[in-house]
Write an enzyme that holds these catalytic residues in place. Structure first.
Site, PDB file in Angstrom:
ATOM      1  N   GLU A 152       7.320  -6.883   0.381  1.00 25.23           N
ATOM      2  CA  GLU A 152       8.339  -6.635   1.485  1.00 25.23           C
ATOM      3  C   GLU A 152       7.344  -6.362   2.856  1.00 25.23           C
ATOM      4  OE1 GLU A 152       8.612  -4.144   3.866  1.00 25.23           O
ATOM      5  OE2 GLU A 152       7.545  -2.458   2.706  1.00 25.23           O
ATOM      6  N   ALA A 253      -2.955   0.634  23.508  1.00 24.37           N
ATOM      7  CA  ALA A 253      -3.583   1.892  23.279  1.00 24.37           C
ATOM      8  C   ALA A 253      -2.621   3.380  23.486  1.00 24.37           C
ATOM      9  CB  ALA A 253      -4.716   1.917  24.100  1.00 24.37           C
ATOM     10  N   GLY A 254      -2.909   4.486  22.738  1.00 23.54           N
ATOM     11  CA  GLY A 254      -2.107   5.344  22.755  1.00 23.54           C
ATOM     12  C   GLY A 254      -2.674   6.475  21.648  1.00 23.54           C
ATOM     13  N   CYS A 261       3.813   3.238   6.251  1.00 21.60           N
ATOM     14  CA  CYS A 261       3.220   1.882   5.602  1.00 21.60           C
ATOM     15  C   CYS A 261       1.660   1.774   6.106  1.00 21.60           C
ATOM     16  CB  CYS A 261       3.851   0.568   5.988  1.00 21.60           C
ATOM     17  SG  CYS A 261       5.499   0.436   5.139  1.00 21.60           S
TER      18      CYS A 261
END
Length: 449
Positions: A152, A253-254, A261
């Site tokens: 999936e 970005a962060g 997952c």
């Protein structure tokens, strides 16, 4: 077709309700009786846009039904999807106990017809072969069974859309008849169908998520370099994204990647590769780079505000991404742990639009959780944007100034208009950004899985 889906998590439930909507007769089973009862009564245990309506349509049509454990509906199904949980340990081992339990629920189809099992759960390479051997040893010799791998690629927050508009469908099989039957099932969905062997399908799922994790970690390291050299990362990301070889996605970005997952699958790939003698050094580096991001944010907060052990800091957003209430491996939890470790006396006040009872239970003790941004921000010395919810983007400069003791915002997702906020007296510090972006240049909006 008659279809059975074992596992009523977001993936299993979306799969079941989606195929029912396409006209198939679908039975969905789960070992959690409370979960099944809630779903069957129309009260979903997940925040997933469009899924409740999809389930309601299936129930009203009579094509979707639910139950627990072993059922004649599973025995009658032409295809049984296994979409059970496969959690992983911290060192990347994927645990398959739920998959084996689900397999033990299966018995021969009526009339000795061949049974087709489709594995949607994320599993180690070689699992489909092991499962097929297990079933053949269990079932009578005259009962044929085929196991296919159909990984999936649904994204939380977009699961329903991704079911009906998939970017690709991967079918890993060892028998032509099995591949042909799966092909017929997916024929109504307009997308590219890739037929391959089972091991390649299994590895493709791990490889895809690891590639996204690598891209996010690269973006964060480039943002750190931008800060050190006086460059503006949002502009760099936009320039990179215009290159069709790179593309604009996953360059935000962060605070890094989280969820059920990307962290799990990347660790699983690294473990698998180590055991196979083909170390994945780039994926390993991406995991390490992601782990240090809370430290980087803590240092920024310290630079902006002294005496943090006596300060009140608001966290805006907790879920690992907007559109979900999922806190699994969320960057917010890593950030909370880092701040509490560094500054034992700090007061943390949090707000998330998707807050629910389950989310409250997952938070560490001593974290104030509020029902509105105003309550969390009231009297705060600084705030950190952790999740880029639309509700958080709408908070105005006047709100920050009137609610907070000091209007200092660390935009951990680069989702705010830093120039506009700074111009109105709010200190807004982004990731990899210049103190104030040049007027007229829109802030880059990063995209996350």
């Amino acid at each position: 077709m008659k279809i059975a889906v074992v596992g009523a998590g977001i993936v299993g439930l979306t799969t079941a309700a989606g195929f029912a909507d396409l006209g198939h007769q679908v039975y969905c089973s789960d070992s959690d009786g409370d979960k099944i009862e809630r779903i069957a009564s129309g009260s979903l245990p997940y925040l997933e846009p469009g899924l409740a309506e999809l389930v309601d349509r299936g129930l009203e049509s009579g094509r979707l039904s639910f139950g627990m454990g072993v059922s004649p509906a599973i025995g009658d199904a032409e295809i049984v999807f296994l979409a059970v949980g496969t959690p992983a340990t911290d060192d990347g081992e994927i645990l398959l106990s739920q998959l084996w339990e689900a397999a033990d629920m299966l018995w021969p189809r009526a009339g000795g017809m061949r049974r087709l099992i489709a594995v949607k759960s994320t599993v180690p390479v070689g699992t489909a072969e092991r499962l097929e051997a297990r079933l053949r040893a269990k079932l009578p010799a005259d009962c044929g069974v085929d196991v296919v791998s159909v990984p999936e690629f649904l994204r939380e927050g977009f699961a329903v859309r991704d079911f009906f508009e998939p970017s690709r469908i991967v079918i890993g099989s060892a028998a032509h008849e099995a591949a042909e039957l799966m092909d017929r099932l997916y024929r109504r969905l307009s997308t590219t169908v890739v037929h391959t062997d089972r091991r390649s399908a299994e590895l493709a799922k791990l490889a895809a998520n690891a590639a996204l994790a690598i891209k996010i970690s690269y973006a964060n390291e480039m943002a750190a370099l931008s800060e050190q050299t006086g460059a503006d990362y949002p502009d760099i990301a936009r320039i990179l994204g215009l290159d069709p070889r790179i593309g604009p996605h996953f360059l935000g970005a962060g605070l890094g990647f989280g969820g059920s997952c990307l962290p799990k699958d990347t660790r699983a790939l690294v473990r698998l590769a180590s055991e196979a003698g083909a170390p994945q050094t780039v994926a390993s580096a991406a995991i390490r780079a992601n782990a240090v991001l809370p430290q980087r944010m803590a240092r920024k907060l310290e630079a902006a505000l002294s005496g943090l052990s006596r300060r009140r800091v608001a966290l805006l957003g907790l879920a690992f991404k907007p559109g979900t209430a999922d806190l699994r491996e969320a960057p917010s939890l890593r950030l909370i742990a880092e701040l509490k470790k560094r500054y034992p006396g700090i007061t943390l006040a949090a707000y998330d639009p998707a807050v629910d009872v389950a989310m409250k239970r997952q938070l560490p003790a001593g974290i104030g959780l509020y029902g509105s941004a105003e309550e969390a921000l009231r009297g705060a010395d600084a705030a950190i944007v952790v999740t880029e919810w639309p509700e958080i983007r709408k908070i105005s400069a006047e709100d920050y100034k009137s609610w907070m003791s000091r209007p200092i915002i660390l935009d951990g997702r680069n989702c705010l208009d830093a120039h506009a906020l700074n111009a109105q007296g709010v200190v807004c510090i982004g990731v990899g950004r210049l103190p104030a972006a040049p007027q007229g240049i829109p802030a880059y909006q990063g995209r996350h899985a």
